[in-house]
Structures are given as C-alpha cells and as structure tokens.
Design an enzyme around this catalytic site. Structure first.
Site, PDB file in Angstrom:
ATOM      1  CD  GLN A  11      -6.648   7.269   2.946  1.00 14.38           C
ATOM      2  OE1 GLN A  11      -6.238   5.971   2.753  1.00 14.38           O
ATOM      3  NE2 GLN A  11      -6.648   7.609   4.321  1.00 14.38           N
ATOM      4  CB  SER A  93      -3.421   4.406  -3.060  1.00  8.99           C
ATOM      5  OG  SER A  93      -3.112   3.937  -2.043  1.00  8.99           O
ATOM      6  CG  LEU A  94      -8.730   3.445  -1.866  1.00  6.97           C
ATOM      7  CD1 LEU A  94      -9.941   2.685  -1.889  1.00  6.97           C
ATOM      8  CD2 LEU A  94      -8.751   4.595  -0.616  1.00  6.97           C
ATOM      9  NE  ARG A 118      -4.442  -0.830   0.636  1.00  4.90           N
ATOM     10  CZ  ARG A 118      -4.244   0.690   0.097  1.00  4.90           C
ATOM     11  NH1 ARG A 118      -5.058   1.364   0.675  1.00  4.90           N
ATOM     12  NH2 ARG A 118      -3.261   1.078  -0.483  1.00  4.90           N
ATOM     13  CG  HIS A 198       1.834   4.547  -1.056  1.00  7.67           C
ATOM     14  ND1 HIS A 198       1.388   3.283  -1.664  1.00  7.67           N
ATOM     15  CD2 HIS A 198       0.586   5.378  -1.146  1.00  7.67           C
ATOM     16  CE1 HIS A 198       0.282   3.399  -1.862  1.00  7.67           C
ATOM     17  NE2 HIS A 198      -0.495   4.350  -1.711  1.00  7.67           N
ATOM     18  CD  GLN A 247      -1.532   0.165  -3.715  1.00  5.21           C
ATOM     19  OE1 GLN A 247      -1.593   0.156  -2.446  1.00  5.21           O
ATOM     20  NE2 GLN A 247      -2.388   0.192  -4.646  1.00  5.21           N
TER      21      GLN A 247
END
Length: 308
Positions: A11, A93-94, A118, A198, A247
C-alpha cells in the site's frame, strides 16, 4: 546458478491509471481485470484506471487494486517468459497476500476478496482511532526505537538502511519526529495516510481478518514465501493464517527479509505491481543485486528485454 525472487508492491504504491496500459495492450491482462470486477461485485478496474484519486486512496480499494495489478504483472511475466523459474516470493504488507497467491497458497479470487475485506477492516480501525505515521530518514534502528519508546509509538516498517517508518497515535507521532531528529535523523516526515498501520491501533481489524482467512482455502506454498512478521519463510497453512493476522499490528521486517534471500544466494529480484519502491529499497540494501520490475508496458518491455 542464479536464483530469482518475485517481490510484490504494498500500500502506498497506488496511482490512478495503474494497470490501464497493460489491459489495453494485452487481452489476457484485461481478462484478469474483468474477473476481479466480477469477483468483488464492483468496478475496481474503473477505480484503478480512472479514479477519482480520493476513491482509489480508500484502503478498501487501494489494497485490492495493488493486489490486482501485481497479479496481472505476474501473469504477464509467466505468459511471456515461460521458461523463467522463481525460487521465492515476498511482498510488502498487503503485497504478502499477492506473494502467497503467486506461490499457490491461495486462489486468485479468494486472495482478492480477503485483501478487500482486510482493507475495509483496516479502514474502520483507522476511523475508530486517531492514528498517523511518519518516515524517519537517516537514523539507525536502535535510536529510532528509543525515540518511539519515549513518545509511545511503534516502529512499523524497517524498509532499508536509513529508511524506517513509525506509527501510532497522531498526537504522539509529532513528538516522536522531534525526538528522532534530536537523535540525528536527517528528516522525520509525517505521511499522508488514513491511520496508524502496523501498530496496536489496528488491532480492531484482526478478529475479522482471522474469520475471513478461516473461510478460504490456504495451501502450503510451492516456493518459500517470506513472512513480514518473522523475516523467515512461512510454515503450515494454519501458521500462514496466523502470521497474516499478526502482520496487521506487527512491524514489516523488509530489510531483514531481503537480507535472508541475499544470504541464500538470490541475485535477481523482479518487482511486480505499481511503482518501484521495492527496487529503491534494494539499492540501499545491496546495490549489486539485479532489479527488474513490471508496473506498466514500458517496464514490462524493459524486463522482457533483460530476460532475453
């Protein structure tokens, strides 16, 4: 024998127009965009291609949009370089979801739907908390951690030497930036994001993401996929689900993940999806590593030429 890893964008890479020229050039790419619209029951393709930017910036569209463009780039790579073999994947991340899907751990439709959920859950967590993030430039990890601890925020991303991202309550981020600069950071810049990704402020998204992941088939990946949380290869399907839930609130250990691959003999990395941030990180981690990328037709053609 040279080893190749595929890397998938995260992202922040979203940009209006992403994937459009690939869909216009390649019928196979267009078919994946159409399939994504059907899977989600919305015009994700239109948002990726035409915006408006405010809509694409929404986490519920940015995340599946980046997943989709990364997947399309991966499919074009497989179609046009059929003899290319890759021995590992990773994603920021994603992008970790795209990396797992590329390694066969999830089906495309399931991965896309879970990533959209998500994004929705994280957006709702953002709206329920007042969080922010900042990039800390030119300061080592330990003094950055000290500044975070003193300000009451968290270290969100360890991207590469000299580039870290911190995350937490918005009013504490400004204080953390001051403390980081006092410890020698060249810059500490608040980021234009919806919330504190995060960090513990995203915890509200975790139970629902766990439920979403419980509803899809997860298989052992065909090649090692490096976990953002552990900077080690993922384990069993149940451990994959657990790591993906963790995560959401854990630090993204990108530099450590790349150093693991470099130490294991990986010399070529292909970044797939919008932007080229991961290529930039690699230049700071190991400038001798060979980086290629596919974000659009121009970079696709350059990568195909490089692969011969």
């Amino acid at each position: 024998m040279s080893k190749t890893a595929l890397l998938f964008a995260g992202q922040g890479a979203q940009v209006v127009g992403m994937g459009r020229d690939l869909a216009e050039r390649f019928p196979a790419a267009r078919a994946w965009f159409d399939r994504a619209n059907t899977a989600l029951g919305c015009d994700l393709t239109g948002i990726c291609f035409h915006g408006p930017e405010a809509e694409l910036q929404k986490t519920e569209y940015a995340q599946p949009g980046i997943f989709l463009v990364g997947w399309v780039a991966h499919q074009l790579l497989r179609e046009h370089a059929p003899r290319l073999e890759f021995q590992a994947t990773a994603g920021l991340s994603l992008g970790e979801f795209t990396a797992l899907t590329a390694a066969g751990a999830m089906d495309f439709d399931d991965g896309l739907r879970v990533v959209r959920l998500r994004g929705q859950y994280m957006q709702e967590a953002c709206e329920a908390t007042k969080g922010g993030m900042a990039a800390v430039i030119g300061l080592a990890e330990e003094p950055t951690r000290e500044a975070c601890a003193e300000a009451g925020v968290e270290l969100a991303n360890l991207n590469c030497p000299g580039q870290l991202v911190i995350s937490g309550a918005a009013d504490k981020i400004a204080r953390a930036c001051e403390l980081a600069k006092a410890r020698g950071a060249k810059r500490a810049i608040p980021l234009n994001v919806a919330g504190a990704y995060h960090s513990v402020l995203m915890a509200g998204a975790q139970p629902r993401l766990a439920a979403a992941l419980a509803g899809v088939t997860v298989r052992a990946p065909s090649v090692p996929v490096i976990s953002n949380v552990t900077a080690q290869p993922h384990g069993t399907p149940e451990e994959i689900r657990q790591r993906l839930v963790e995560q959401v609130t854990s630090s993204v250990r990108w530099e450590a993940s790349m150093r693991l691959l470099l130490a294991d003999g990986f010399t070529r990395f292909i970044e797939l999806g919008p932007g080229s941030a991961l290529s930039g990180f690699m230049k700071r981690i190991d400038p001798t590593a060979k980086m290629l990328n596919i974000a659009d037709v121009k970079s696709f053609e350059a990568t195909m030429a490089a692969l011969g």
